[in-house]
Write an enzyme that holds these catalytic residues in place. Structure first.
Site, mmCIF file in Angstrom:
data_model
loop_
_atom_site.group_PDB
_atom_site.id
_atom_site.type_symbol
_atom_site.label_atom_id
_atom_site.label_comp_id
_atom_site.label_asym_id
_atom_site.label_seq_id
_atom_site.Cartn_x
_atom_site.Cartn_y
_atom_site.Cartn_z
ATOM 1 N N HIS A 36 0.763 -1.311 0.096
ATOM 2 C CA HIS A 36 0.051 0.148 -0.054
ATOM 3 C C HIS A 36 1.048 1.572 -0.033
ATOM 4 O O HIS A 36 0.462 2.309 -0.284
ATOM 5 C CB HIS A 36 -1.048 0.092 1.096
ATOM 6 C CG HIS A 36 -0.414 0.219 2.455
ATOM 7 N ND1 HIS A 36 -0.152 -0.688 3.351
ATOM 8 C CD2 HIS A 36 -0.301 1.429 3.067
ATOM 9 C CE1 HIS A 36 0.325 -0.216 4.865
ATOM 10 N NE2 HIS A 36 0.316 1.248 4.307
ATOM 11 N N ASP A 90 0.076 -7.499 1.323
ATOM 12 C CA ASP A 90 0.307 -6.015 1.697
ATOM 13 C C ASP A 90 2.038 -6.146 1.554
ATOM 14 O O ASP A 90 2.548 -5.375 2.361
ATOM 15 C CB ASP A 90 -0.140 -5.499 2.791
ATOM 16 C CG ASP A 90 0.060 -3.918 2.927
ATOM 17 O OD1 ASP A 90 0.249 -3.386 1.872
ATOM 18 O OD2 ASP A 90 -0.282 -3.550 4.108
ATOM 19 N N SER A 113 4.699 2.177 8.093
ATOM 20 C CA SER A 113 4.057 1.107 7.270
ATOM 21 C C SER A 113 5.445 0.820 6.318
ATOM 22 O O SER A 113 6.078 1.581 5.720
ATOM 23 C CB SER A 113 3.206 1.384 6.353
ATOM 24 O OG SER A 113 1.828 1.663 6.805
#
Length: 298
Positions: free
Chosen positions: A43, A73, A149
């Site tokens: 992402h 992901d 992230s």
């Protein structure tokens, strides 16, 4: 820490008939090979027209996308350079609840921010943005924020044991990382093929409870199944005779208690391999053969 990088991405869109680029966000990543391969979240880089990486010595370097997989992901990008520091990978299967872990990343652009916590849980499942379940996820209370992230979760020996990926808002202290064992498997496939191959059968369905009378009538023990809402034209399911309104009970001998069970079954090993499908259709119990195909639209 020297192997942890800050990633910024730019996306291209059309405005007033012309293509323009705009900043699309940022995240973290870490170099895991001497030749500049970087592991991060899908992402963070998915759909980017340009990727730029800032390494620990302050240099800004262009990066190219090797492959990304929205289903887990995870993504791999590469920078060209020599003498780049890289991490040591650990074994997420050896983690224990209560073990100390440290998260490194760039929350809100603050590079090389370190937070510490413990492993709160093992073997969790987390739904990715593509809708698929990510299995064997680590839960930690090490604080994660936007920008973390893709950064590493490391143990007290400095070995990477996970890829930081998500938080649950507004909860506090509930954060998740993809186990490094899963990440290594996915990264190897992305480096080899640029994508992860998965099977599909072409149904839209939902998990529904099975009425007790229905279970007794058909002598089935499972309490739920998949209700088929629609079948894609020309799909393997249509060719196998699956209809809207059918209840899917099992696939290749595995119980389908819900849509997540079917997703787990549809791995690349199932592509072009016929499997048994057990269906409840009204008062009928129907056995069908279905041959999944490769899913190409992720």
């Amino acid at each position: 820490m020297p192997a942890v990088v800050h990633i910024t991405v730019t996306s291209r869109l059309r405005r007033a008939g012309a293509e323009v680029e705009r900043a699309a966000g940022s995240g973290s990543g870490f170099i895991f090979t001497p030749d500049g391969l970087i592991l991060t979240n899908s992402h963070v880089v998915h759909g980017a027209s340009r990727i730029e990486v800032q390494v620990s010595d302050g240099r800004h370097m262009p990066a190219v996308l090797i492959g990304d997989d929205p289903g887990t992901d995870l993504a791999v990008v590469r920078v060209e350079g020599t003498g780049l520091p890289f991490v040591t990978l650990g074994n997420s299967k050896r983690l224990q609840v209560g073990q100390l872990v440290i998260a490194i990343g760039s929350p809100f652009g603050f590079q090389h921010t370190v937070t510490a916590g413990v492993v709160s849980g093992l073997g969790r499942t987390l739904r990715s943005r593509s809708g698929r379940l990510i299995s064997d996820v680590l839960q930690t209370d090490a604080a994660l924020n936007p920008g973390n992230s893709g950064g590493p979760l490391v143990n007290s020996r400095g070995e990477v044991v996970g890829v930081n990926t998500a938080t649950i808002l507004p909860a506090q202290g509930i954060c998740f990382a993809i186990g490094i064992n899963t990440a290594q498997y996915v990264a190897a496939r992305l480096i080899r093929d640029g994508r992860i191959r998965r099977a599909y059968i072409g149904v839209v369905g939902q998990t529904v409870p099975l009425a007790r009378k229905l279970r007794l009538f058909h002598n089935v023990e499972q309490e739920s199944a998949i209700l088929v809402q629609s079948v894609e034209n020309g799909s393997p399911a249509e060719r196998a005779g699956v209809r809207a309104g059918d209840l899917l009970l099992s696939f290749a001998g595995g119980v389908l208690a819900g849509i997540d069970d079917l997703q787990r079954e549809l791995s690349d090993e199932r592509i072009e391999r016929a499997a048994d499908l057990l269906i409840l259709r009204g008062v009928e119990r129907v056995q069908a053969k279905i041959t999944p195909e490769e899913y190409r639209n992720e």
